[in-house]
Design an enzyme around this catalytic site. Structure first.
Site, short mmCIF file in Angstrom:
data_model
loop_
_atom_site.label_atom_id
_atom_site.label_comp_id
_atom_site.label_asym_id
_atom_site.label_seq_id
_atom_site.Cartn_x
_atom_site.Cartn_y
_atom_site.Cartn_z
N GLU A 44 -1.71 -8.87 5.34
CA GLU A 44 -1.30 -8.72 6.85
C GLU A 44 -2.06 -8.71 7.21
O GLU A 44 -1.96 -8.60 8.84
CB GLU A 44 0.19 -7.22 7.35
N HIS A 86 -3.33 -5.09 1.92
CA HIS A 86 -2.70 -5.35 3.22
C HIS A 86 -2.50 -7.07 3.68
O HIS A 86 -3.43 -7.48 4.05
CB HIS A 86 -3.48 -4.48 4.05
N CYS A 100 1.25 -1.01 -0.41
CA CYS A 100 -0.55 -0.54 -0.26
C CYS A 100 0.78 1.46 0.38
O CYS A 100 1.43 1.48 -0.69
CB CYS A 100 -1.08 -0.30 1.27
N1 GLN Z 1 -4.02 6.40 1.20
C1 GLN Z 1 -1.83 6.28 1.70
C2 GLN Z 1 -0.78 6.69 0.79
O1 GLN Z 1 -1.75 7.06 -0.11
C3 GLN Z 1 -2.15 4.89 1.80
C4 GLN Z 1 -2.99 3.97 2.83
C5 GLN Z 1 -2.32 2.67 2.92
O2 GLN Z 1 -1.07 2.42 3.44
N2 GLN Z 1 -3.35 1.64 2.99
O3 GLN Z 1 0.20 6.63 1.52
#
Ligand code: GLN
Length: 194
Positions: free
Chosen positions: A172, A170, A77
């Site tokens: 995890e 995610h 992410c």
């Molecule tokens: N929206 C976040 C970003 O731009 C990422 C979201 C996340 O890691 N769950 O960094």
């Protein structure tokens, strides 16, 4: 196997638990010297602007780049954003290593978080239940990048470029530990080659 989790901000504890239960020794990385002796690194989800700023403040950007050029490094992410070469118009510190073009917050407000079962052939036949939280996607990937999973509309949500691994979701946060095991296999293979 000794694996680091970048512990500046975000969901690093959850990664740590998963990696430990899969048999790895885990070190929390907050300073450049914490990278010494590690065989791989996970960059967690969180807020990529914050992770980038803190990494800059602690002098981690160059050391992280050097590390990830050689050793398996997995961004989830926000970590995927941090690894990418191209994040469009956004201005924030990134490592800029992986040949993917990433859109932050690609799903907008309506479906800001959602879950989906993904076909990921490399993990076997059973679909992988993926949790997306204000997730990015990759809209383009260079020739050296293997796409591991995409959504029905073709948006790339998991990819690998040699030692670099990125997931928009995610792993995890679910019980399925196949992605963590996949990453630890990458770490083991890389260690054998070195
Ligand atoms: N929206 C976040 C970003 O731009 C990422 C979201 C996340 O890691 N769950 O960094």
């Amino acid at each position: 196997m000794r694996v680091g989790v970048l512990a500046l901000q975000g969901a690093f504890i959850e990664h740590q638990k998963k990696l430990e239960s899969a048999g790895a020794d885990v070190v929390q990385v907050r300073l450049p010297e914490h990278l010494e002796g590690l065989d791989g690194l996970v960059i967690p989800g969180g807020e990529s602007t914050t992770i980038g700023k803190l990494a800059q403040e602690y002098g981690l950007i160059e050391p992280l780049r050097e590390f990830a050029r050689e050793k398996p490094t997995w961004g989830t992410c926000a970590g995927m954003i941090f690894l990418a070469k191209d994040i469009g118009m956004d201005r924030q510190p990134i490592l800029g290593l992986m040949d993917i073009k990433v859109n932050r917050n690609a799903f907008g407000r309506q479906i800001d978080s959602f879950e989906a079962d993904l076909e990921i052939p490399r993990l076997g036949d059973k679909p992988f239940h993926a949790v997306f939280i204000r997730a990015p996607v990759a809209t383009e990937a260079g020739a050296g990048v293997d796409v591991l999973a995409s959504l029905d509309d073709g948006k790339i949500v998991a990819a690998q470029q040699q030692q670099l691994l990125a997931t928009a979701f995610h792993p995890e946060l679910t019980d399925d530990d196949r992605f963590h095991r996949y990453f630890l296999d990458m770490v083991e293979q890389n260690g054998r080659r070195a």
